[in-house]
Each structure stands twice: as structure tokens, then as C-alpha cells.
Scaffold this active site. Structure first.
Site, PDB file in Angstrom:
ATOM      1  N   GLU A  53      -3.489   1.757   6.026  1.00  0.00           N
ATOM      2  CA  GLU A  53      -3.249   2.272   4.676  1.00  0.00           C
ATOM      3  C   GLU A  53      -4.446   3.025   4.085  1.00  0.00           C
ATOM      4  O   GLU A  53      -5.562   2.478   4.047  1.00  0.00           O
ATOM      5  CB  GLU A  53      -2.875   1.130   3.738  1.00  0.00           C
ATOM      6  CG  GLU A  53      -2.506   1.586   2.327  1.00  0.00           C
ATOM      7  CD  GLU A  53      -1.735   0.552   1.564  1.00  0.00           C
ATOM      8  OE1 GLU A  53      -2.355  -0.313   0.930  1.00  0.00           O
ATOM      9  OE2 GLU A  53      -0.481   0.565   1.651  1.00  0.00           O
ATOM     10  N   LYS A  55      -5.998   3.865   0.995  1.00  0.00           N
ATOM     11  CA  LYS A  55      -5.977   3.306  -0.351  1.00  0.00           C
ATOM     12  C   LYS A  55      -7.399   3.451  -0.909  1.00  0.00           C
ATOM     13  O   LYS A  55      -8.252   2.590  -0.687  1.00  0.00           O
ATOM     14  CB  LYS A  55      -5.541   1.843  -0.265  1.00  0.00           C
ATOM     15  CG  LYS A  55      -5.589   1.068  -1.555  1.00  0.00           C
ATOM     16  CD  LYS A  55      -4.906  -0.306  -1.448  1.00  0.00           C
ATOM     17  CE  LYS A  55      -5.595  -1.298  -0.583  1.00  0.00           C
ATOM     18  NZ  LYS A  55      -5.035  -2.679  -0.752  1.00  0.00           N
ATOM     19  N   LYS A 114       3.335   5.132  -0.365  1.00  0.00           N
ATOM     20  CA  LYS A 114       3.128   3.858  -1.048  1.00  0.00           C
ATOM     21  C   LYS A 114       3.006   4.121  -2.539  1.00  0.00           C
ATOM     22  O   LYS A 114       2.003   4.665  -3.014  1.00  0.00           O
ATOM     23  CB  LYS A 114       1.857   3.209  -0.506  1.00  0.00           C
ATOM     24  CG  LYS A 114       1.751   1.719  -0.793  1.00  0.00           C
ATOM     25  CD  LYS A 114       2.714   0.964   0.035  1.00  0.00           C
ATOM     26  CE  LYS A 114       2.574  -0.549   0.006  1.00  0.00           C
ATOM     27  NZ  LYS A 114       1.272  -1.131   0.092  1.00  0.00           N
ATOM     28  N   GLU A 163      10.245  -3.976   0.138  1.00  0.00           N
ATOM     29  CA  GLU A 163       9.196  -4.999   0.075  1.00  0.00           C
ATOM     30  C   GLU A 163       9.676  -6.228  -0.685  1.00  0.00           C
ATOM     31  O   GLU A 163      10.246  -6.127  -1.767  1.00  0.00           O
ATOM     32  CB  GLU A 163       7.953  -4.431  -0.604  1.00  0.00           C
ATOM     33  CG  GLU A 163       6.800  -5.439  -0.703  1.00  0.00           C
ATOM     34  CD  GLU A 163       5.557  -4.817  -1.278  1.00  0.00           C
ATOM     35  OE1 GLU A 163       4.982  -3.894  -0.647  1.00  0.00           O
ATOM     36  OE2 GLU A 163       5.154  -5.223  -2.383  1.00  0.00           O
ATOM     37  N   ASN A 184       5.356  -9.209   1.556  1.00  0.00           N
ATOM     38  CA  ASN A 184       4.005  -9.025   1.042  1.00  0.00           C
ATOM     39  C   ASN A 184       3.347 -10.385   0.812  1.00  0.00           C
ATOM     40  O   ASN A 184       3.837 -11.190   0.013  1.00  0.00           O
ATOM     41  CB  ASN A 184       4.030  -8.218  -0.258  1.00  0.00           C
ATOM     42  CG  ASN A 184       2.660  -7.597  -0.540  1.00  0.00           C
ATOM     43  OD1 ASN A 184       1.634  -8.215  -0.238  1.00  0.00           O
ATOM     44  ND2 ASN A 184       2.647  -6.395  -1.073  1.00  0.00           N
ATOM     45  N   GLU A 214       2.744  -7.677   5.332  1.00  0.00           N
ATOM     46  CA  GLU A 214       1.892  -6.816   4.505  1.00  0.00           C
ATOM     47  C   GLU A 214       0.816  -7.628   3.784  1.00  0.00           C
ATOM     48  O   GLU A 214       1.073  -8.739   3.326  1.00  0.00           O
ATOM     49  CB  GLU A 214       2.741  -6.115   3.417  1.00  0.00           C
ATOM     50  CG  GLU A 214       3.885  -5.282   3.892  1.00  0.00           C
ATOM     51  CD  GLU A 214       4.715  -4.750   2.712  1.00  0.00           C
ATOM     52  OE1 GLU A 214       4.155  -4.466   1.637  1.00  0.00           O
ATOM     53  OE2 GLU A 214       5.942  -4.648   2.870  1.00  0.00           O
ATOM     54  N   SER A 215      -0.387  -7.105   3.678  1.00  0.00           N
ATOM     55  CA  SER A 215      -1.457  -7.624   2.831  1.00  0.00           C
ATOM     56  C   SER A 215      -2.170  -8.849   3.386  1.00  0.00           C
ATOM     57  O   SER A 215      -1.530  -9.726   3.991  1.00  0.00           O
ATOM     58  CB  SER A 215      -0.953  -7.966   1.413  1.00  0.00           C
ATOM     59  OG  SER A 215      -0.463  -6.828   0.756  1.00  0.00           O
TER      60      SER A 215
HETATM   61  O1  LIG Z   1      -4.090  -3.909  -3.177  1.00  0.00           O
HETATM   62  C1  LIG Z   1      -4.104  -4.373  -4.347  1.00  0.00           C
HETATM   63  O2  LIG Z   1      -5.138  -4.739  -4.951  1.00  0.00           O
HETATM   64  C2  LIG Z   1      -2.810  -4.472  -5.114  1.00  0.00           C
HETATM   65  C3  LIG Z   1      -2.826  -4.967  -6.415  1.00  0.00           C
HETATM   66  C4  LIG Z   1      -1.630  -5.039  -7.130  1.00  0.00           C
HETATM   67  C5  LIG Z   1      -0.430  -4.647  -6.551  1.00  0.00           C
HETATM   68  C6  LIG Z   1      -0.401  -4.155  -5.243  1.00  0.00           C
HETATM   69  C7  LIG Z   1      -1.589  -4.073  -4.533  1.00  0.00           C
HETATM   70  N1  LIG Z   1      -1.635  -3.576  -3.254  1.00  0.00           N
HETATM   71  C8  LIG Z   1      -0.524  -2.914  -2.646  1.00  0.00           C
HETATM   72  C9  LIG Z   1      -0.317  -3.465  -1.298  1.00  0.00           C
HETATM   73  O3  LIG Z   1       0.715  -3.973  -1.035  1.00  0.00           O
HETATM   74  C10 LIG Z   1      -1.497  -3.389  -0.362  1.00  0.00           C
HETATM   75  O4  LIG Z   1      -2.233  -2.229  -0.628  1.00  0.00           O
HETATM   76  C11 LIG Z   1      -1.095  -3.341   1.121  1.00  0.00           C
HETATM   77  O5  LIG Z   1      -0.118  -4.315   1.416  1.00  0.00           O
HETATM   78  C12 LIG Z   1      -2.345  -3.613   1.972  1.00  0.00           C
HETATM   79  O6  LIG Z   1      -2.907  -4.846   1.567  1.00  0.00           O
HETATM   80  P1  LIG Z   1      -4.412  -5.227   2.037  1.00  0.00           P
HETATM   81  O7  LIG Z   1      -4.472  -5.074   3.534  1.00  0.00           O
HETATM   82  O8  LIG Z   1      -4.594  -6.671   1.603  1.00  0.00           O
HETATM   83  O9  LIG Z   1      -5.334  -4.284   1.324  1.00  0.00           O
END
Ligand SMILES: O=C(O)c1ccccc1NCC(=O)[C@H](O)[C@H](O)COP(=O)(O)O
Length: 269
Positions: A53, A55, A114, A163, A184, A214-215
Site C-alpha cells: 500500500e 500510504k 483505497k 472490507e 481488517n 488487512e492491517s
Molecule cells: O492506517 C490508518 O492509520 C487508518 C486509520 C483509520 C482508518 C483506516 C486506516 N487505515 C486504512 C487501512 O485499512 C490500512 O491502511 C491498510 O489496511 C494497511 O494497514 P497497515 O499495514 O497496518 O498500515
């Protein structure tokens, strides 16, 4: 999400900003690069399918990453990413439609847009291979119905990643016709991540669905854990972007894509 449900102030701000954002111009029609095919090809090549991603920042990020997004995209693909996710939400994530357009022109892997799409006209902002619809956001007052928005996206040619965060939201996604579902691990109330979320929800998802964790995925052990729990692919942002630092994005990506997992996964869609 009705008003009684707790959400973090940052998420409320994201939702409020999404409500204010208009749509695009003319109705988009796209011929997408297949996400399931990209996952299958990656797994056949012995790599773990990762959606990397782009970001630039986020409410939970430790700073930002100001590298050119096209450079980051090329580094992620060089690290074995099966697909890319590009934030187009500007206020809280530093994303833009222009960035997605530049990235998609620069790579040949599928690109996920996204963003926090609440209304049909917001689909017509920029071409992408996949768009994200978030079950919990589409229960808020004044947003379009998930099934209607899913159908509208498919009519335009988009693949749709729906999601979820709970088993109940998986049911809603399935009822709406989703064939690509993400779980997520980040909860929208506290913004905490718990990989146990995916592990608890994944058993409810039919084999026929392409399932994405995810995440919160940071280490090779996390990769193995999610794949063993049934993930066909993983969506990873922070561990690859490494916000506030200038670490090697190709190496950050490769560390995860090269992780051997014994998960025998296929994507049937
Ligand atoms: O990434 C954030 O801080 C966030 C905060 C509030 C709502 C959504 C958020 N992120 C969107 C996502 O779902 C993540 O960017 C994506 O799943 C990747 O997650 P990560 O690997 O933990 O950065």
C-alpha cells in the site's frame, strides 16, 4: 454503522470528509487487471501474495513518507508485490486520484483505489482495477446501500474489495454479492490492530471467495499466521512504507513476499 456505535475521532473525521467529497466527471468504464489471477500467479511463483500500500501518511502513522509514489510503486513491485493499493483520500492519508493514475500507468500489476466511497458518483473519480467498499461505513446515515454500490461498481468494470471487521459484516458482504472480501484487523473504534480478528472471522468465509487479511501485518511470522488462517493475500501498508524513515521499500516488501507459507491457497473467483 449507526450513530450509537463508537468510532475513533479520526475515523469520524475521515467519514465527515468523505461525505463532503463530490464525485468525478463522466461515468467511468474500465477493463481491469485481474486481482485473483495476480494472486494465483504470485503463489505459483512461490511468493506470498501481498497488496503493498502506498500510504504517504495516516492517523496512526509515525510521520510521513514523501518519496515519489511512482518510485515507491516500482520498488514494491521489484520486491514481489502481487498488486498495489493507492490511497486517494487527501485529508488524512496524503493520497490523490492523480497519484493513483500515475502509479497505474507505471506498473502492470492490479491497483486498488483505497478510499472511503459512500456514494455512486464517487466511483467516477479515477480508473482503477479494484475499488474498496467498507461495510461499516456504508451503514452510516446518508450513504448508499452496499449492494447497490457494489452493483454500480461492477457495472463500470471495477473489481470490488468489500472490507469487513466482524462475522456479521462478512454476512452482509456475502449477501451483497461480494466475491473479494477483506477482513481488517484494525478496529475503527480504537484504531487498535489485532491479528486475532482475521483468525476469528476467516472460518465464516466460503472457499469460493478471495479472502484478504488487512492491517497490522509487520513480520514474517505475521505473514505465516495470516496465511495459515486462510488468507489468499495480505494488504500491508505501514510495515512496507516505514513512515518517517527512508528504509529500502523493495527490501521491506521482499521480506514479506518471500516468506514461505504452507498455506495452500487458490482463488476461485
Ligand atoms: O492506517 C490508518 O492509520 C487508518 C486509520 C483509520 C482508518 C483506516 C486506516 N487505515 C486504512 C487501512 O485499512 C490500512 O491502511 C491498510 O489496511 C494497511 O494497514 P497497515 O499495514 O497496518 O498500515
Amino acid at each position: 454503522m449507526d450513530d450509537s456505535e463508537e468510532i475513533a475521532p479520526a475515523v469520524q473525521s475521515i467519514l465527515d470528509a468523505a461525505r463532503e467529497r463530490g464525485g468525478g466527471g463522466d461515468r467511468i468504464s474500465v477493463t481491469p487487471r485481474s486481482l485473483p489471477d495476480a494472486f494465483d500467479a504470485t503463489a505459483a511463483d512461490g511468493r506470498t501474495p501481498v497488496i503493498a500500500e502506498i500510504k504517504p501518511t495516516s492517523p496512526t502513522a509515525d510521520g510521513e513518507r514523501t518519496d515519489d509514489p511512482v518510485d515507491l510503486a516500482r520498488q514494491m513491485v521489484a520486491g514481489g508485490a502481487a498488486a498495489l493499493s493507492v490511497l486517494t483520500e487527501p485529508e488524512h492519508f496524503g493520497g490523490s486520484a492523480a497519484t493513483l493514475e500515475r502509479v497505474r500507468d507505471a506498473v502492470d500489476v492490479p491497483v486498488l483505489r483505497k478510499d472511503f466511497i459512500l456514494h455512486e458518483e464517487q466511483l467516477d473519480v479515477v480508473e482503477a482495477d479494484v475499488v474498496l467498499l467498507i461495510v461499516r461505513f456504508l451503514e452510516a446515515d446518508g450513504t448508499d446501500d452496499l449492494a447497490d454500490l457494489l452493483a454500480a461498481a461492477c457495472e463500470r468494470g471495477f473489481q470490488v474489495l468489500v472490507e469487513t471487521h466482524t462475522a456479521a459484516e462478512v454476512e452482509k458482504a456475502l449477501d451483497a454479492g461480494a466475491d473479494i472480501i477483506g477482513v481488517n484487523n484494525r478496529d475503527l473504534a480504537e484504531l487498535e490492530v489485532d491479528l486475532g480478528t482475521f483468525e476469528s472471522v476467516a472460518p465464516d468465509v466460503p472457499e469460493s471467495v478471495t479472502l484478504i487479511a488487512e492491517s497490522g501485518i509487520q513480520t514474517e511470522e505475521d505473514v505465516t499466521r495470516m496465511r495459515r488462517a486462510g488468507a489468499d493475500a495480505l494488504l500491508v501498508g505501514s510495515a512496507i512504507m516505514d513512515h518517517g524513515e527512508t528504509t529500502d521499500v523493495t527490501a521491506n516488501t521482499r521480506r514479506l513476499t518471500q516468506t514461505e507459507t504452507d498455506a495452500a491457497t487458490t482463488t476461485d473467483t
